[in-house]
Scaffold this motif. Structure first.
Motif, short mmCIF file in Angstrom:
data_model
loop_
_atom_site.label_atom_id
_atom_site.label_comp_id
_atom_site.label_asym_id
_atom_site.label_seq_id
_atom_site.Cartn_x
_atom_site.Cartn_y
_atom_site.Cartn_z
N ARG A 1 0.83 -1.21 0.00
CA ARG A 1 0.00 0.00 0.00
C ARG A 1 0.86 1.25 0.00
O ARG A 1 0.59 2.21 -0.74
CB ARG A 1 -0.90 -0.01 1.23
N ARG B 1 -14.34 -1.56 -7.96
CA ARG B 1 -14.30 -1.80 -6.51
C ARG B 1 -15.69 -1.65 -5.90
O ARG B 1 -16.05 -2.38 -4.97
CB ARG B 1 -13.33 -0.82 -5.87
N GLY C 1 -6.23 8.37 -5.85
CA GLY C 1 -6.59 7.96 -7.20
C GLY C 1 -7.32 9.03 -7.99
O GLY C 1 -6.89 9.44 -9.08
N ASN D 1 -11.59 2.11 -9.44
CA ASN D 1 -12.60 2.64 -8.52
C ASN D 1 -13.98 2.09 -8.84
O ASN D 1 -14.74 1.68 -7.96
CB ASN D 1 -12.62 4.16 -8.62
N THR E 1 -10.55 8.94 1.18
CA THR E 1 -10.97 7.64 0.67
C THR E 1 -12.04 7.07 1.58
O THR E 1 -12.09 7.35 2.77
CB THR E 1 -9.77 6.68 0.59
N THR E 2 -12.93 6.27 0.98
CA THR E 2 -13.95 5.55 1.75
C THR E 2 -13.66 4.05 1.77
O THR E 2 -14.47 3.28 2.25
CB THR E 2 -15.33 5.79 1.13
N HIS E 3 -12.50 3.67 1.22
CA HIS E 3 -12.12 2.25 1.18
C HIS E 3 -10.96 2.02 2.13
O HIS E 3 -10.03 2.82 2.20
CB HIS E 3 -11.72 1.86 -0.25
N ASN F 1 -7.09 4.34 -12.61
CA ASN F 1 -7.71 4.79 -11.36
C ASN F 1 -9.23 4.77 -11.44
O ASN F 1 -9.91 4.34 -10.51
CB ASN F 1 -7.23 6.20 -11.02
N TYR G 1 -7.78 12.18 -7.18
CA TYR G 1 -7.04 13.44 -7.20
C TYR G 1 -5.98 13.43 -8.31
O TYR G 1 -5.86 14.38 -9.08
CB TYR G 1 -6.37 13.65 -5.84
N GLY H 1 -7.65 1.87 0.34
CA GLY H 1 -7.35 2.91 -0.65
C GLY H 1 -6.33 3.91 -0.12
O GLY H 1 -6.16 4.07 1.08
N THR H 2 -5.65 4.56 -1.06
CA THR H 2 -4.67 5.59 -0.68
C THR H 2 -5.28 6.98 -0.64
O THR H 2 -4.68 7.89 -0.08
CB THR H 2 -3.50 5.60 -1.69
N GLY H 3 -6.44 7.16 -1.27
CA GLY H 3 -7.05 8.48 -1.30
C GLY H 3 -6.43 9.42 -2.32
O GLY H 3 -6.70 10.63 -2.30
#
Length: 540
Positions: free
Chosen positions: A363, A439, A493, A436, A484-486, A432, A495, A489-491
């Motif tokens: 990650r 997912r 993607g 998303n 991110t809501t996952h 990305n 952006y 996730g890195t938050g």
């Protein structure tokens, strides 16, 4: 807006117009004097008596003078080519008729020679000093000739020549004095025109500056009338009427807030909340000067916050890019150590911990890769790509890493559509967006739809999934970094996808829930130079 050349032409045309108006008043004066003389001769016949008075000649001269004045007023002098020619002809005619009337009336005792003074003064003013001395010389010669005729025909006293000489001196004095006055008037008019042009140019520059300002600007007088407003003020305040004239027409709340502020002669700053706007407005009210009124500057706090956020993100991007290089080396060592521990397989607990280390190291590695990819956004090398073919190839490549993607992704393409994009950047954006969408999409076939379409100026790629969609609370933060809501996730993607799109002159937006999340990539179908020089993208 008038150009400077147009202003100069208008100023140049103002002087001839003023001369025409002055010449008209001169002609009117001539008609008035001639009418008075005709009225005296024919209105009260026999009542006029001078020494050596020749009634028939005087009546004929007065009638001829009146007819000439009427013809000039009706425009007969327009047969002459220029204003100077019309003025000269009129002045010479005045001198002729006045001299003839003086002779017919009996000489200097009639007082008519002094009428020449008025004519000479008018001529010098209307002609702006030109030929003033010439007119005085003609009038003097005419009076000398008249006196000579009186002396020859009637045997009058030779002392009359002294009186004529004195009157002639008055003619020249009047002509020279009025000529000097006319020069001063001309100089003042020239200075006034020059200052008027400078003022008009300054007003145009001020209007241009105010119009192009990012902040709203209102110029309000003491009675609350809005004398000037730029387009940004209309956008921020959303006036209540199509053509607002009062401050209250623009915004009752702003008018009330300004009226409630104490000490209106000092600068005031306050925050104004409007129900129609998502963010407050910062209002700065500055006194306009001695004439009263105010300059009202209106700033959108949302724009200021966005600028601050962009500055913060830029600084954060530089920081994270430098940190990413420093993190990658120890991260690689951690990953390698985790792989070595996994090979030993001493205990189940150790294997679980090793898996946790490996997952988090991967990650972190993805986050570092994303940050480094963002740092390369300014090195875009866009080209025209056939988007439909590119999307199909990309989905095939994506399916090699995640089996089952081909069935879950449905591609729709119409006519061939090209997009101006860097090939590597487009790959990252699609990776990305599709990652998303998959997912959050369901497991059934066609859960994600990729639709390629085109307009006259743009190419569109719509990515829609059948998942639960984006919540209202998350919409405002979708494109913020590290949101991110996952759980894994890195938050970064979305952006990074938007930043790379911006670098290629494209736009990435969240459209709505259809019912799942619907994102749209809107790109140019030609080069940046062709698009910007040939006209902006049309709205869609």
């Amino acid at each position: 807006m008038l150009t400077t050349a147009g202003s100069d032409a208008a100023a140049a045309a103002a002087l001839p117009a003023a001369r025409v108006s002055s010449l008209r008043y001169f002609n009117l004066y001539r008609l008035l004097i001639a009418s008075v003389l005709v009225a005296l001769v024919f209105g009260v016949p026999g009542e006029i008596s001078f020494a050596d008075y020749r009634g028939a000649l005087f009546a004929s001269a007065a009638r001829g003078y009146w007819v000439f004045a009427v013809c000039v007023m009706l425009g007969a002098d327009r047969l002459l080519p220029t204003d100077d020619a019309r003025l000269t002809a009129g002045v010479l005619a005045d001198i002729f008729f006045l001299t003839l009337l003086t002779y017919a009336g009996g000489g200097l005792s009639t007082g008519l020679p002094f009428m020449h003074v008025v004519v000479l003064a008018f001529a010098a003013l209307v002609g702006q000093g030109r030929l003033a001395v010439f007119y005085a010389a003609v009038a003097s010669l005419a009076m000398l000739f008249q006196q000579a005729m009186q002396w020859v025909t009637l045997g009058s006293d030779a002392g009359g020549f002294v009186h004529v000489g004195s009157i002639s001196i008055g003619f020249f004095a009047t002509a020279i004095a009025v000529r000097l006055l006319a020069r001063r008037v001309i100089a003042n008019e020239s200075l006034a025109r020059e200052r008027g042009r400078d003022l008009a140019e300054q007003v145009r520059l001020n209007e241009r500056v105010i119009r192009d300002m990012d902040d709203g600007v209102l110029v309000v007088n003491t009675l609350g009338h809005v004398r000037q407003a730029n387009p940004q003020a209309r956008r921020l305040l959303d006036p209540l009427m199509p053509r607002p004239v009062m401050l209250a027409d623009y915004s009752p709340a702003l008018a009330a807030a300004m009226a409630a502020q104490a000490d209106p002669d000092r600068e005031r700053v306050f925050v104004l909340d409007l129900p129609s706007r998502p963010a407050a407005l910062r209002v700065r009210c500055v006194p306009a000067g001695g004439a009263g009124g105010h300059l009202v500057f209106i700033e959108d706090l949302a724009r200021l916050r966005e600028q601050a956020r962009q500055i913060k993100l830029a600084a954060l991007g530089r920081l994270t890019a430098s940190m990413a290089h420093e993190i990658r080396n120890p991260l690689a060592a951690i990953s390698q150590a985790a792989e070595l521990l996994q090979e030993e397989r001493r205990a189940e607990t150790q294997a679980r911990l090793t898996r946790i280390i490996g997952d988090n190291a991967q990650r972190l590695d993805r986050m570092v890769s994303d940050v480094l990819e963002l740092g390369r956004r300014d090195r875009a090398e866009p080209e025209l790509l056939e988007l439909g073919a590119y999307v199909r190839t990309f989905v095939d490549e994506f399916a090699m890493r995640e089996p089952g993607v081909r069935a879950r992704v449905h591609i729709e393409t119409g006519v061939p559509a090209r997009i101006w994009f860097d090939r590597g950047h487009l790959h990252q954006v699609l990776w990305n967006l599709l990652g998303n969408a998959l997912r959050f999409a369901g497991p059934d076939d066609g859960a994600v739809r990729l639709t390629v379409s085109a307009t006259e100026d743009a190419t569109l790629l719509d990515i829609v999934n059948n998942g639960p969609g984006v919540s209202d609370s998350a919409r405002a933060h979708l494109f913020e970094p590290f949101f991110t809501t996952h759980s894994r996730g890195t938050g970064l993607g979305l952006y990074i996808a938007r930043e790379l799109s911006d670098a290629n002159g494209a736009a990435l937006d969240f459209v709505d829930n259809s019912p799942g999340a619907h994102f749209r990539l809107r790109g140019l179908n030609r080069s940046l130079d062709e698009s910007w020089n040939g006209g902006g993208l049309s709205g869609n």
